[in-house]
Scaffold this motif. Structure first.
Motif, PDB file in Angstrom:
ATOM      1  N   GLU A 151      27.232  88.671  41.145  1.00 32.11           N
ATOM      2  CA  GLU A 151      27.887  87.622  41.932  1.00 32.11           C
ATOM      3  C   GLU A 151      28.676  88.238  43.086  1.00 32.11           C
ATOM      4  N   GLU A 152      29.324  89.369  42.829  1.00 30.09           N
ATOM      5  CA  GLU A 152      30.116  90.046  43.870  1.00 30.09           C
ATOM      6  C   GLU A 152      29.225  90.473  45.044  1.00 30.09           C
ATOM      7  N   ASP A 153      28.066  91.073  44.745  1.00 30.94           N
ATOM      8  CA  ASP A 153      27.143  91.474  45.814  1.00 30.94           C
ATOM      9  C   ASP A 153      26.607  90.259  46.564  1.00 30.94           C
ATOM     10  N   TYR A 154      26.316  89.192  45.828  1.00 28.93           N
ATOM     11  CA  TYR A 154      25.827  87.965  46.441  1.00 28.93           C
ATOM     12  C   TYR A 154      26.858  87.408  47.429  1.00 28.93           C
ATOM     13  N   GLN A 155      28.099  87.340  46.998  1.00 32.25           N
ATOM     14  CA  GLN A 155      29.156  86.816  47.872  1.00 32.25           C
ATOM     15  C   GLN A 155      29.356  87.708  49.091  1.00 32.25           C
ATOM     16  N   LEU A 156      29.300  89.026  48.896  1.00 35.18           N
ATOM     17  CA  LEU A 156      29.429  89.946  50.027  1.00 35.18           C
ATOM     18  C   LEU A 156      28.280  89.747  51.012  1.00 35.18           C
ATOM     19  N   ALA A 157      27.050  89.633  50.506  1.00 35.61           N
ATOM     20  CA  ALA A 157      25.884  89.438  51.373  1.00 35.61           C
ATOM     21  C   ALA A 157      25.989  88.128  52.148  1.00 35.61           C
ATOM     22  N   GLN A 158      26.529  87.092  51.520  1.00 34.73           N
ATOM     23  CA  GLN A 158      26.740  85.822  52.217  1.00 34.73           C
ATOM     24  C   GLN A 158      27.827  85.967  53.282  1.00 34.73           C
TER      25      GLN A 158
END
Length: 177
Positions: A151-158
């Motif tokens: 989830e952390e990587d997903y939020q960063l990518a967004q």
């Protein structure tokens, strides 16, 4: 959708056997022709017995320009000669090399599952900035879909706009109980 020829790229055959096998089998059961490009450490025989086309390629799990360039050339050759429609890359260095190769080969579909970004807060500032920049550049220019486990990587990518939101997907972690 018509069946595709899909090349999965990861550093080691044990990764394909232990982490990716449910995905590989699901793709195969859906009628797709699945190949795997990775270093053969002994698990390739078992994967080949399940009907996967194995491509033994050495992939350094670190930056080594000479070795990395040979790997890019080899993956490019495999993609072109075998006529793969899509490449799905895994593991940080293999994913970077596989995406460059896929772009060079003109592969129609490039998918990256980030099982965890290579950069992290415990890296030195320069190393972090370099790996972050390379990852963002590759996501924008050599990735059609970016699938993220954390989830952390997903939020960063967004937040940092690695790709359009329609090209990002949070997969999550876990096992089928």
């Amino acid at each position: 959708m018509a069946p595709l020829k899909i090349l999965q790229v990861c550093a080691l055959d044990t990764t394909a056997e232990t982490m990716l096998q449910p995905l590989l089998l699901a793709l195969q059961n859906a009628g797709h022709d699945v190949g795997i490009a990775c270093a053969d450490t002994g698990a390739s025989v078992k994967l080949a017995a399940k009907g996967f086309r194995m491509h033994d390629i050495p992939i350094e799990r670190r930056i080594d320009w000479t070795s990395n360039w040979r790997t890019i050339r080899e993956i490019t050759r495999i993609l072109k000669e075998d006529g793969y429609d899509a490449v799905h890359v895994h593991t940080p260095v293999a994913a970077a090399l596989g995406r460059v190769a896929a772009k060079r080969a003109g592969t129609k579909h490039i998918v990256y599952t980030a099982h965890g970004f290579y950069f992290h807060e415990k890296m030195g500032r320069m190393t972090y900035q370099l790996t972050y920049s390379v990852e963002k550049w590759l996501a924008r220019l050599a990735t059609d879909y970016l699938l993220l486990q954390s989830e952390e990587d997903y939020q960063l990518a967004q937040r940092k706009r690695f790709k359009a939101n329609t090209r990002l997907m949070h997969l999550g972690n876990g096992i089928d109980l």
